[in-house]
Design a protein around this motif. Structure first.
Motif, PDB file in Angstrom:
ATOM      1  N   SER A  22      15.044  -3.721  15.305  1.00  0.00           N
ATOM      2  CA  SER A  22      14.253  -3.773  14.075  1.00  0.00           C
ATOM      3  C   SER A  22      13.419  -2.502  14.033  1.00  0.00           C
ATOM      4  N   VAL A  23      13.293  -1.909  12.850  1.00  0.00           N
ATOM      5  CA  VAL A  23      12.612  -0.622  12.720  1.00  0.00           C
ATOM      6  C   VAL A  23      11.473  -0.750  11.717  1.00  0.00           C
ATOM      7  N   PHE A  24      10.300  -0.252  12.107  1.00  0.00           N
ATOM      8  CA  PHE A  24       9.107  -0.280  11.262  1.00  0.00           C
ATOM      9  C   PHE A  24       8.524   1.130  11.227  1.00  0.00           C
ATOM     10  N   ASP A  25       8.156   1.584  10.037  1.00  0.00           N
ATOM     11  CA  ASP A  25       7.801   2.991   9.877  1.00  0.00           C
ATOM     12  C   ASP A  25       6.792   3.128   8.741  1.00  0.00           C
ATOM     13  N   ALA A  26       5.658   3.787   8.983  1.00  0.00           N
ATOM     14  CA  ALA A  26       4.609   3.873   7.962  1.00  0.00           C
ATOM     15  C   ALA A  26       3.962   5.246   7.942  1.00  0.00           C
ATOM     16  N   ASP A  27       3.534   5.649   6.743  1.00  0.00           N
ATOM     17  CA  ASP A  27       2.675   6.821   6.562  1.00  0.00           C
ATOM     18  C   ASP A  27       1.364   6.342   5.968  1.00  0.00           C
ATOM     19  N   PHE A  28       0.253   6.831   6.492  1.00  0.00           N
ATOM     20  CA  PHE A  28      -1.053   6.426   5.989  1.00  0.00           C
ATOM     21  C   PHE A  28      -2.057   7.543   6.214  1.00  0.00           C
ATOM     22  N   VAL A  29      -3.165   7.444   5.502  1.00  0.00           N
ATOM     23  CA  VAL A  29      -4.253   8.415   5.634  1.00  0.00           C
ATOM     24  C   VAL A  29      -5.488   7.680   6.115  1.00  0.00           C
ATOM     25  N   PHE A  30      -6.096   8.210   7.173  1.00  0.00           N
ATOM     26  CA  PHE A  30      -7.329   7.629   7.674  1.00  0.00           C
ATOM     27  C   PHE A  30      -8.283   8.746   8.064  1.00  0.00           C
ATOM     28  N   ASP A  31      -9.495   8.647   7.537  1.00  0.00           N
ATOM     29  CA  ASP A  31     -10.521   9.662   7.790  1.00  0.00           C
ATOM     30  C   ASP A  31     -10.024  11.055   7.408  1.00  0.00           C
ATOM     31  N   GLY A  32      -9.282  11.127   6.310  1.00  0.00           N
ATOM     32  CA  GLY A  32      -8.843  12.408   5.773  1.00  0.00           C
ATOM     33  C   GLY A  32      -7.607  12.998   6.397  1.00  0.00           C
TER      34      GLY A  32
END
Length: 425
Positions: A101-111
């Motif tokens: 199973s594959v999980f993949d994320a892009d996110f922004v934290f503290d700039g």
């Protein structure tokens, strides 16, 4: 801020399906969009709604996010050596059992933008990666293949020591969190602030358990008053448990934690009193009359818990996932929740709402752009497909609700009139 999340081989999701919160180039209204220098169009979406027929996989996408959060926060501290990984692969294809199973994320934290993901089998986390984009260019912080780890120069800290402590069935990021890795604290903080609300049935005990500490946010009471629940205030009262009830809670605590297999943290025992909430209603003489939560409507009880999560997300600038937003709630109450995320006045920190729903009336809301409307449907092999309305040719001003109910966008249980389902004898 969550930019995108992709998942493959999990529950009804076989092939990789990606949800994007990056605003498209549509000429729809820009009110409420969140500025973000890390994406090409410089804006991300404050909210989105996902539609689909029953059992189409809407809730499974929310569950996938919850699995990622639990794995990051608890796989190292709560998992058992040799206990495997509690992933749920696509069960309709026997070959998926042997595939990760594959999980993949892009996110922004503290700039700073981050790209994080991992692969999991039934036994181990077979791969894991974390990249950062502090100045727009990619930096590898760490990559893992099985028990082999690579670390980038930008990641300072006790990397090798923590890698040696990382079990095959725990994530390196989870082990780093438990060992106070300063360089990864911001990444872990993002997952700590992420909230997933999947409770459809909320009784008085559940509400009390969720809200028994601290003061109830005054904004919750104000919201309940404005949407016509009749609630104008609250008070707390303490009730003692009987000795038998205390022992039962301790036993239940032990059983629950035994069978959760380390993916969550539960503490039900060790207390002899419970703090309960009573909600105030205005009586004929103007004085407050207090009711136990069991005497409140299902919608009021659900709003009480949802709004607690909503205002925490707004304060922290965090993503919030609500499965079945419309359960026990009127359309206007659902739209009022959307409005909190869609205004810079109530959402100055860039919080985001991802909600699944069946309430097609929301499709008429001026708060929703076309890129904020997504659908799920299953193919002939039972696999979920996730796609946005922008994949379908539409025009600004189209009656999206009518088009959806007519089957123009898919993601409905059947096409044609309801009478077609009734066969005459």
């Amino acid at each position: 801020m969550l930019l995108r999340f992709a998942v493959a081989n999990y529950l009804s999701i076989r092939d990789s399906q990606e949800l994007s919160l990056v605003a498209s180039a549509l000429k729809d209204v820009e009110t409420g969009l969140i500025g973000c220098a890390s994406v090409p169009n410089k804006y991300i979406l404050p909210a989105m709604v996902i539609y689909g027929s029953n059992a189409s996989g809407k809730s499974n996408y929310a569950d996938a996010l919850r699995f990622v959060r639990s794995a990051v926060l608890y796989s190292h501290s709560k998992g058992e050596p040799g206990g495997g990984v509690p992933r749920k692969c696509f069960a309709l294809d026997p070959g998926c059992t042997e595939s990760p199973s594959v999980f993949d994320a892009d996110f922004v934290f503290d700039g700073v933008r981050y790209h994080y993901g991992f692969e999991a089998s039934d036994e181990v986390f077979s791969a894991e990666w974390l990249h950062a984009y502090p100045k727009g260019s990619r930096r590898m912080l760490f990559e893992r293949e099985g028990e082999d780890f690579k670390f980038g120069r930008a990641l300072k800290g006790r990397n090798r020591i923590i890698a040696d402590l990382t079990r095959p069935n725990s994530l390196f990021l989870s082990a780093a969190a438990q060992n106070d890795h300063v360089g990864l604290s911001k990444v872990v903080k993002f997952f700590q602030t992420l909230r997933i609300n999947t409770a459809l049935s909320i009784g008085g005990f559940t509400v009390s358990k969720r809200l028994e500490q601290g003061e109830l946010d005054s904004r919750v009471i104000e919201f309940l008053d404005k949407v016509g629940t009749g609630v104008i205030g609250y008070r707390r009262k303490e009730r003692e448990f009987s000795r038998d009830a205390q022992e039962m809670r301790k036993e239940l605590d032990s059983v629950v934690n035994k069978f959760l297999k380390g993916v969550a943290e539960v503490d039900l025992g060790g207390i002899d009193k419970v703090s309960e909430i009573e909600l105030a209603h205005r009586g004929p003489d103007g004085n407050a009359i207090y009711f136990d939560l069991d005497r409140e409507s299902a919608g009021t009880r659900r709003l009480l818990v949802l709004l607690d999560s909503v205002f925490k997300a707004l304060d922290n600038g965090a993503p919030l996932v609500i499965d079945e937003l419309d359960a026990s709630l009127h359309t206007l109450a659902c739209e009022a929740v959307l409005a909190l995320f869609s205004s810079s006045a109530t959402n100055p920190n860039g919080a985001q709402l991802i909600a699944t729903t069946h309430d097609t009336n929301l499709l008429l809301s001026p708060l929703l752009r076309r890129d904020q409307i997504w659908f799920t449907e299953k193919d002939e092999e039972g696999a979920t497909r996730l796609y946005p309305l922008t994949d379908i040719r539409t025009r600004k001003g189209d009656d999206v609700e009518r088009g959806y109910l007519q089957g123009r966008y898919g993601a409905i249980p059947f096409a044609g009139p309801v009478s077609s389902l009734i066969s005459a004898d």
